[in-house]
Design an enzyme around this catalytic site. Structure first.
Site, PDB file in Angstrom:
ATOM      1  N   LYS A 198     -27.153  -4.186 -39.303  1.00 11.29           N
ATOM      2  CA  LYS A 198     -27.748  -5.510 -39.096  1.00 11.29           C
ATOM      3  C   LYS A 198     -29.173  -5.420 -38.524  1.00 11.29           C
ATOM      4  CE  LYS A 198     -23.338  -7.926 -38.497  1.00 11.29           C
ATOM      5  NZ  LYS A 198     -22.593  -8.849 -37.614  1.00 11.29           N
ATOM      6  N   TYR A 206     -21.579 -15.413 -45.483  1.00 15.45           N
ATOM      7  CA  TYR A 206     -20.773 -15.824 -44.326  1.00 15.45           C
ATOM      8  C   TYR A 206     -20.119 -17.199 -44.523  1.00 15.45           C
ATOM      9  CZ  TYR A 206     -22.210 -11.852 -41.419  1.00 15.45           C
ATOM     10  OH  TYR A 206     -22.375 -10.589 -40.898  1.00 15.45           O
ATOM     11  N   ASN A 254     -24.559  -7.590 -33.159  1.00 14.14           N
ATOM     12  CA  ASN A 254     -23.591  -6.529 -32.890  1.00 14.14           C
ATOM     13  C   ASN A 254     -23.716  -5.341 -33.844  1.00 14.14           C
ATOM     14  OD1 ASN A 254     -22.535  -7.790 -35.102  1.00 14.14           O
ATOM     15  ND2 ASN A 254     -20.483  -8.095 -34.261  1.00 14.14           N
ATOM     16  N   HIS A 283     -21.661  -4.701 -39.601  1.00 15.64           N
ATOM     17  CA  HIS A 283     -20.562  -5.479 -40.178  1.00 15.64           C
ATOM     18  C   HIS A 283     -19.731  -4.537 -41.034  1.00 15.64           C
ATOM     19  CE1 HIS A 283     -18.325  -8.458 -42.498  1.00 15.64           C
ATOM     20  NE2 HIS A 283     -18.608  -7.706 -43.533  1.00 15.64           N
ATOM     21  N   GLU A 337     -17.216  -8.517 -50.927  1.00 16.14           N
ATOM     22  CA  GLU A 337     -18.490  -8.191 -50.283  1.00 16.14           C
ATOM     23  C   GLU A 337     -19.259  -7.130 -51.067  1.00 16.14           C
ATOM     24  OE1 GLU A 337     -16.780  -9.384 -45.856  1.00 16.14           O
ATOM     25  OE2 GLU A 337     -17.330  -7.291 -46.240  1.00 16.14           O
TER      26      GLU A 337
HETATM   27  P1  CMP Z   1     -19.386  -9.784 -38.525  1.00 12.57           P
HETATM   28  O1  CMP Z   1     -18.403  -8.684 -38.557  1.00 12.57           O
HETATM   29  O2  CMP Z   1     -20.605  -9.631 -39.366  1.00 12.57           O
HETATM   30  O3  CMP Z   1     -18.661 -11.144 -38.940  1.00 12.57           O
HETATM   31  C1  CMP Z   1     -19.090 -12.401 -38.485  1.00 12.57           C
HETATM   32  C2  CMP Z   1     -20.192 -12.293 -37.484  1.00 12.57           C
HETATM   33  O4  CMP Z   1     -20.401 -13.459 -36.716  1.00 12.57           O
HETATM   34  C3  CMP Z   1     -19.831 -11.244 -36.449  1.00 12.57           C
HETATM   35  O5  CMP Z   1     -19.882  -9.975 -36.998  1.00 12.57           O
HETATM   36  C4  CMP Z   1     -20.844 -11.557 -35.359  1.00 12.57           C
HETATM   37  O6  CMP Z   1     -22.144 -11.083 -35.682  1.00 12.57           O
HETATM   38  C5  CMP Z   1     -20.844 -13.071 -35.439  1.00 12.57           C
HETATM   39  N1  CMP Z   1     -19.910 -13.667 -34.487  1.00 12.57           N
HETATM   40  C6  CMP Z   1     -18.574 -13.709 -34.559  1.00 12.57           C
HETATM   41  N2  CMP Z   1     -18.050 -14.398 -33.522  1.00 12.57           N
HETATM   42  C7  CMP Z   1     -19.103 -14.798 -32.793  1.00 12.57           C
HETATM   43  C8  CMP Z   1     -19.231 -15.548 -31.599  1.00 12.57           C
HETATM   44  N3  CMP Z   1     -18.158 -16.024 -30.964  1.00 12.57           N
HETATM   45  N4  CMP Z   1     -20.469 -15.760 -31.121  1.00 12.57           N
HETATM   46  C9  CMP Z   1     -21.554 -15.290 -31.776  1.00 12.57           C
HETATM   47  N5  CMP Z   1     -21.502 -14.585 -32.907  1.00 12.57           N
HETATM   48  C10 CMP Z   1     -20.285 -14.330 -33.408  1.00 12.57           C
END
Ligand code: CMP
Length: 140
Positions: free
Chosen positions: A10, A50, A113, A116, A127
């Site tokens: 990311k 998403y 984070n 993904h 995906e």
């Molecule tokens: P990802 O695995 O890409 O799938 C959905 C994404 O949304 C997740 O990683 C985070 O980047 C984001 N995400 C999921 N839950 C939250 C949350 N509670 N607050 C902020 N971002 C979130």
């Protein structure tokens, strides 16, 4: 079972020059990169990717973040690649991620984070095909 899974490095990780370290972790733990490209998502691409989260409070900031800079999309192959990738990444929330996982070591917060990874065979298929054609996968 030999599987393929979909991975994103990311914007927070690409911008901090962590791409190589993240790929090294996948490779060191038995996942093989079989397709890879860097790209800048459009708003429409990020919203579509998403779409399942549309309406959640984190959806709009997530889309804004995912288009804030380049990402690296990859297909990873290996034995139980979907579960193995999720183990290497750690929990979505870095505060809850196990020691030694990518998110524990690199993620900034729940949104930014670093990586993904697909959560099921159906997600992996969707995906992968969202970003790659079958001919772009080097599976042999
Ligand atoms: P990802 O695995 O890409 O799938 C959905 C994404 O949304 C997740 O990683 C985070 O980047 C984001 N995400 C999921 N839950 C939250 C949350 N509670 N607050 C902020 N971002 C979130």
């Amino acid at each position: 079972m030999l599987e393929t899974t979909f991975s994103i490095i990311k914007p927070d990780a690409v911008s901090r020059n962590l791409t190589g370290q993240i790929i090294s972790r996948f490779e060191a733990q038995g996942l093989k990169v079989v397709a890879s490209k860097m790209l800048q998502l459009t708003q429409a691409q990020a919203e579509g990717f998403y779409a399942e989260h549309k309406g959640r409070d984190f959806y709009e900031p997530l889309v804004a973040y995912m288009i804030s800079g380049p990402i690296v999309v990859q297909v990873l192959a290996g034995e139980n690649a979907i579960a193995l990738n999720r183990q290497i990444m750690g929990a979505t929330n870095p505060e809850k991620a196990d020691m030694g996982t990518i998110r524990k070591d690199f993620a900034l917060n729940m949104r930014e984070n670093s990586v993904h990874g697909s959560d099921s065979p159906a997600s992996a298929a969707r995906e992968i095909s969202y970003f790659f054609s079958q001919t772009e996968l080097c599976l042999r």
